[in-house]
Design an enzyme around this catalytic site. Structure first.
Site, PDB file in Angstrom:
ATOM      1  N   ASP A  35      34.155  43.684  31.455  1.00 53.37           N
ATOM      2  CA  ASP A  35      32.827  44.074  30.997  1.00 53.37           C
ATOM      3  C   ASP A  35      32.061  44.700  32.163  1.00 53.37           C
ATOM      4  O   ASP A  35      31.958  44.101  33.240  1.00 53.37           O
ATOM      5  CB  ASP A  35      32.082  42.855  30.457  1.00 53.37           C
ATOM      6  CG  ASP A  35      30.972  43.253  29.499  1.00 53.37           C
ATOM      7  OD1 ASP A  35      30.988  44.403  29.012  1.00 53.37           O
ATOM      8  OD2 ASP A  35      30.091  42.417  29.238  1.00 53.37           O
ATOM      9  N   TYR A  44      28.473  46.930  33.489  1.00 53.73           N
ATOM     10  CA  TYR A  44      27.026  46.632  33.516  1.00 53.73           C
ATOM     11  C   TYR A  44      26.304  47.967  33.647  1.00 53.73           C
ATOM     12  O   TYR A  44      25.415  48.118  34.455  1.00 53.73           O
ATOM     13  CB  TYR A  44      26.782  45.729  34.733  1.00 53.73           C
ATOM     14  CG  TYR A  44      25.512  44.908  34.758  1.00 53.73           C
ATOM     15  CD1 TYR A  44      25.159  44.075  33.706  1.00 53.73           C
ATOM     16  CD2 TYR A  44      24.688  44.934  35.883  1.00 53.73           C
ATOM     17  CE1 TYR A  44      24.012  43.298  33.770  1.00 53.73           C
ATOM     18  CE2 TYR A  44      23.542  44.155  35.960  1.00 53.73           C
ATOM     19  CZ  TYR A  44      23.211  43.336  34.890  1.00 53.73           C
ATOM     20  OH  TYR A  44      22.079  42.544  34.970  1.00 53.73           O
ATOM     21  N   HIS A 102      18.867  47.699  30.915  1.00 54.44           N
ATOM     22  CA  HIS A 102      19.190  46.279  30.737  1.00 54.44           C
ATOM     23  C   HIS A 102      19.257  45.592  32.106  1.00 54.44           C
ATOM     24  O   HIS A 102      18.702  44.497  32.293  1.00 54.44           O
ATOM     25  CB  HIS A 102      20.526  46.128  30.001  1.00 54.44           C
ATOM     26  CG  HIS A 102      21.024  44.720  29.916  1.00 54.44           C
ATOM     27  ND1 HIS A 102      20.457  43.769  29.100  1.00 54.44           N
ATOM     28  CD2 HIS A 102      22.044  44.080  30.564  1.00 54.44           C
ATOM     29  CE1 HIS A 102      21.106  42.619  29.235  1.00 54.44           C
ATOM     30  NE2 HIS A 102      22.069  42.776  30.125  1.00 54.44           N
ATOM     31  N   GLU A 132      26.710  46.379  22.846  1.00 54.90           N
ATOM     32  CA  GLU A 132      27.516  47.160  23.784  1.00 54.90           C
ATOM     33  C   GLU A 132      28.424  48.112  23.013  1.00 54.90           C
ATOM     34  O   GLU A 132      28.560  48.009  21.801  1.00 54.90           O
ATOM     35  CB  GLU A 132      28.407  46.236  24.635  1.00 54.90           C
ATOM     36  CG  GLU A 132      27.671  45.150  25.380  1.00 54.90           C
ATOM     37  CD  GLU A 132      28.497  44.527  26.509  1.00 54.90           C
ATOM     38  OE1 GLU A 132      29.591  45.047  26.814  1.00 54.90           O
ATOM     39  OE2 GLU A 132      28.040  43.516  27.062  1.00 54.90           O
ATOM     40  N   SER A 161      33.968  37.336  21.452  1.00 52.66           N
ATOM     41  CA  SER A 161      33.420  38.691  21.535  1.00 52.66           C
ATOM     42  C   SER A 161      33.905  39.415  20.292  1.00 52.66           C
ATOM     43  O   SER A 161      35.033  39.204  19.860  1.00 52.66           O
ATOM     44  CB  SER A 161      33.914  39.426  22.793  1.00 52.66           C
ATOM     45  OG  SER A 161      33.766  38.607  23.937  1.00 52.66           O
TER      46      SER A 161
END
EC number: 3.7.1.2
Lengths: 431, 431
Positions: free
Chosen positions: B131, B133, B138, B206, B262
Site C-alpha cells: 500500500d 501513500y 490525505h 483507494e 481489504s
C-alpha cells in the site's frame, strides 16, 4: 502442548552411516525441507546425518496420516504442513521408526541420497511474510539511538509488535544478495536526497517461524493450541540497508530497506524436535505486565521459550583468499524473545487476519543483553562508529561486496541429542 | 506510452443488447475479471454492458498473442497478465472487433452470459500487496493531527512512501467485513491497554494497481516503460481500525489495524481503456522538487495522472429499512495522486525487489483538497469529533455493524465513451 516421547531418546541408534555423534541432524531431529535430487522435481525430504531421504517415494512404507503427509510433499511443504500438528507428529514418529529399526533398512536405504546430490529449495510457497520485533534487547539497542532515556516504547510489553514484509524476495540459503540502490537523506545543507548503492548494508540474525495449519478469515487462533499451528522453525537473515531505512521509514515503517532479499535456511526444524529445549522466558522480567488473556496460556507459560543458540559469522573475500575460517561476530539465543512463537501466531490472528500454511513469521533480530550476542552490525558497530576488527586485518562497520554472512543455530543440552538448524548463507554482490 | 486507437472510438457500435448509452462497461472498456458462471470453474471474463463473456471459451475465435492470453485466463488472471502489455492490448483489440462486427455475432453470442449468472471472484492470486501513500491531501490531513504546522514529512515529495500489506485477507467486493478485536491505548490513568471490538472502524477510498509482467530479483524496472508492467486498476477499500492503529503502529507501521480485510472491485480496468483520461498531475505543485531520475520519465510527465472520479456511499441498516438510497459521503479523483502508478512500480522495484503478476499496489487514500472529496471517516468526522448526518436521521463518526460502504469509480469526458470500474462493496458485521 510439549510432548517428549521415544523420538527424543538420546540413546536411539540410527542405521544410517555417519548419523551418530556430534552433528546437526541426528535421528532425533528429522527436519523437513524441499530438494531437487540429481536435478529431479522438487520433493519433500528429511535429513539424517549427511543424507536426505525423500518423503513421497517412501510414503508407501508409512501408514495413516503420516503416509498422506509424505505423499503431499511435492512442489512445496505447504500441503503437508496444512495437515496440521498431529499429522506432522505422526510423520516424525514413523520416520524415526523406519530409520532406527534395522529391519526397515533394506527398503528405505535406496531412497537415501548424499546431501551433495540435493539442491535445497525454499521449503514453502510463502503466501505472506510478517516480521515481528520480539527481541527485546535489540528493540532497546535500536530505541536507545533515538531515546537514550527510554528506549522501549510504551506498547512494547503489551503488543507483540510486527509489520508485513515482502514474501516474493525470500530466498533459500546460498544465493547472492545484490546490494540495493536507493534514496538516502539529503546531506547536511543539501535539498535533494542522495541516490546510489547502499553504503550501510547489514544483516539481521532472526529465526523464521513457519505456519502449518491456518485459520479462516475472521476466526482468531486461541493462544491455547496456537503452537499447534507452527510447522517449524528455520534461521532467517533479514538483510537491511540502514541508510535507505532512515530516510524512507516515516511514517509507515520499513519498505525498500528490507524487501530486496531475505534469506532462510532450508531445514524446517519441527516444534516436536525442539520440545526438550522448551524453557522459561528470561526476557520477561519480574514486574512486567501480565499479557492480556488472548496472549496468555497458563498451561504454556514457564516453558514458552526455546533454548536455541544462534551465531553469525563473516567471511570476507580477503579472508577466504588468505585461508581464514569464517570469523564469529556474535552468538546469542532464542531466549531473547519477549514474545513466544505461539504468542506471535495468536496475536497475528487475533483481529481475524487469516494465516495460511507456509506463511513466514520472523522473530525480529534476536540480540542478547551483552555485546557478544548482538544480532546486527548496526548494534555491533554502534551505528557505524566503531569498526569491527577481522582476522585478515580488515575492519567492517557495514557489509562490503564479497562478504559472506553465515548464520548457524542449534540446541544442545546434557541428556539430549543435539538438534541443529544447519546454516543460512548469503554473499553480497554489487549490482 | 499512451495509445489511442480504434478501440477508443466513441462512435463504435457494439452488437450486444443493452451495451450502449450511459453505462460503466461499453465496448471501449473491456475490463478483465474472474467469474464462476452458473457454478462452473473460475474463468477469465470481460464485461460488456450487462453481460460477461468468458475468454478461454472464445480463444478459438482469436489469433496470436490474444489467443494465448485468452487461453491462459483460467483459475486467475495471473498467467494472462504475465504475458505483458502487448498481449493485453492485442486481446483488447480482438475482443473489440469480435463485439463490434456483426459477422462475428453468431459465434460469440453463445458465450455471453447475463452478469446475474456470474459470481465474480478475486481477479488475481495475489502474491504480495503493497500500500502506497500517494494521496498528498490525505497525507496532509492525517499529518495535521500530529504536526499542525508542518503536516508533510520531509521525505514525502522525494520518496513514494509505501509499506507492505497483507495479501491473504484481500477479498473481492460483496463480502461481509468482520469487525476486528484488538488492543487499544490504556485509558487515562490506567496501566493496561483495553481489549475488545474496535470502536473506530473506517474505510479508505483507494485504487488498486495490478502488476502484469514482473521483474527478476535484483533487476529494477526503468521508469520509461514501467507503465507497461501494469495490468490494470480496480477500486480498493483499505478498511482500517483507528483505535488499534494508534496503539500498535510505533515504531514499525500499521499491522493488525489494516490486515483483517481489504476489498477490491472485481473488474480490472486496463491502462489501455484509460488512455484517453491521462492528464497532467495537479497534485504536483509549482516549485516542488523534480523527482530523482529513476522516478522521472520526460516522455510520460504531463500526462501521468488519470482523471478518474471516485465516490464513496454509505447505507446503514436503518436507511435500507426506510428505503433510503445509499448516501454519498464524498467524491474525489485519482488526480490526487502525488506519485503516478508508473512511479509506484519503478520505485518499488528500484532496490531490486521482484514484482510478480497479480501483485496489488494500493494508491493510498485519495482525498482531494476539499472536504467533499475526503476519502475516510477519520478525515470527514475530524477524527471522530464531528458526527456526519445521514438521511435516516442517524449520525456516524465511524462505522457501525450493518453499515454498507459502496465505492464507485469512473472516467468521463466529452468526446469519449464512459469507462467505469463498477462497485466495491462491503457490509460490517460483528464477530
Amino acid at each position: 502442548m510439549s510432548m517428549i516421547d521415544f523420538t527424543h531418546d538420546p540413546a536411539a541408534r540410527c542405521w544410517v552411516p555417519g548419523a551418530q555423534g556430534h552433528c546437526d541432524f541426528p535421528v532425533q531431529n528429522l527436519p523437513l525441507g524441499m530438494a531437487s535430487i540429481d536435478g529431479g522435481a522438487s520433493l519433500g525430504v528429511t535429513r539424517i546425518g549427511d543424507h536426505v531421504l525423500s518423503l513421497p517415494t517412501i510414503a508407501g512404507l508409512m501408514t495413516g496420516k503420516a503416509q498422506e503427509a509424505a505423499r503431499d510433499a511435492m512442489g512445496s511443504l505447504n500441503d503437508l504442513a496444512a495437515r496440521g500438528g498431529d499429522a506432522m507428529r505422526d510423520l516424525r514418529r514413523q520416520l524415526f521408526t523406519l530409520l532406527t529399526q534395522e529391519d526397515h533398512r533394506e527398503r528405505v536405504e535406496p531412497h537415501l541420497h548424499p546431501v551433495a546430490d540435493a539442491v535445497m529449495e525454499l521449503p514453502f510457497r510463502i503466501g505472506d511474510y510478517t516480521d515481528f520485533y520480539t527481541g527485546i534487547h535489540h528493540a532497546e539497542n535500536i530505541g536507545r539511538f533515538f531515546r537514550p532515556e527510554n528506549p522501549l516504547l510504551p506498547n512494547y510489553k503489551h503488543v507483540p509488535i510486527g509489520y508485513h514484509g515482502r514474501a516474493s524476495s525470500v530466498r533459500v540459503s546460498g544465493g547472492d544478495v545484490i546490494r540495493p540502490y536507493g534514496q538516502t537523506r539529503p546531506a547536511e545543507g543539501e535539498d535533494m536526497p542522495g541516490y546510489g548503492p547502499s553504503a550501510r548494508l547489514d544483516y539481521e540474525l532472526e529465526m523464521g517461524v513457519w505456519v502449518g495449519e491456518g485459520n479462516a478469515l475472521g476466526q482468531p487462533v486461541p493462544i491455547a493450541g496456537a503452537g499447534r499451528h507452527i510447522a517449524g522453525i528455520s534461521i532467517l537473515n533479514d538483510w537491511s540497508v540502514r541508510d535507505l531505512q532512515a530516510w524512507e521509514y516515516q511514517p509507515l515503517g520499513p519498505f525498500l530497506a528490507k524487501n530486496f532479499h531475505s534469506t532462510v535456511s532450508p531445514w524446517v526444524v519441527t516444534m516436536d524436535a525442539l520440545a526438550p529445549f522448551r524453557t522459561a522466558q528470561p526476557a520477561r522480567a519480574e514486574g512486567d505486565p501480565k499479557p492480556l488473556p488472548y496472549l496468555w496460556d497458563d498451561a504454556d507459560q514457564g516453558e514458552g521459550a526455546l533454548a536455541v543458540t544462534m551465531e553469525v559469522l563473516i567471511s570476507t573475500a580477503a579472508m577466504r583468499d588468505a585461508g581464514h575460517a569464517p570469523h564469529r561476530l556474535s552468538s546469542g539465543s532464542m531466549t531473547a524473545m519477549y514474545w513466544t512463537a505461539a504468542q506471535m501466531v495468536a496475536h497475528h490472528a487475533s483481529n481475524g487476519c487469516d494465516l495460511n500454511p507456509g506463511d513466514l513469521l520472523g522473530t525480529g533480530t534476536l540480540s542478547g543483553k551483552n555485546e557478544t550476542s548482538w544480532g546486527s552490525l548496526m548494534e555491533l558497530s554502534a551505528n557505524g562508529t566503531k569498526p569491527i576488527a577481522l582476522p585478515s586485518g580488515e575492519t567492517r562497520t557495514f557489509l562490503e561486496d564479497g562478504d559472506e554472512i553465515v548464520m548457524r543455530a542449534f540446541a544442545e543440552k546434557e541428556g539430549c541429542a543435539r538438534i541443529g538448524f544447519g546454516e543460512c548463507r548469503g554473499v553480497i554482490v554489487g549490482r
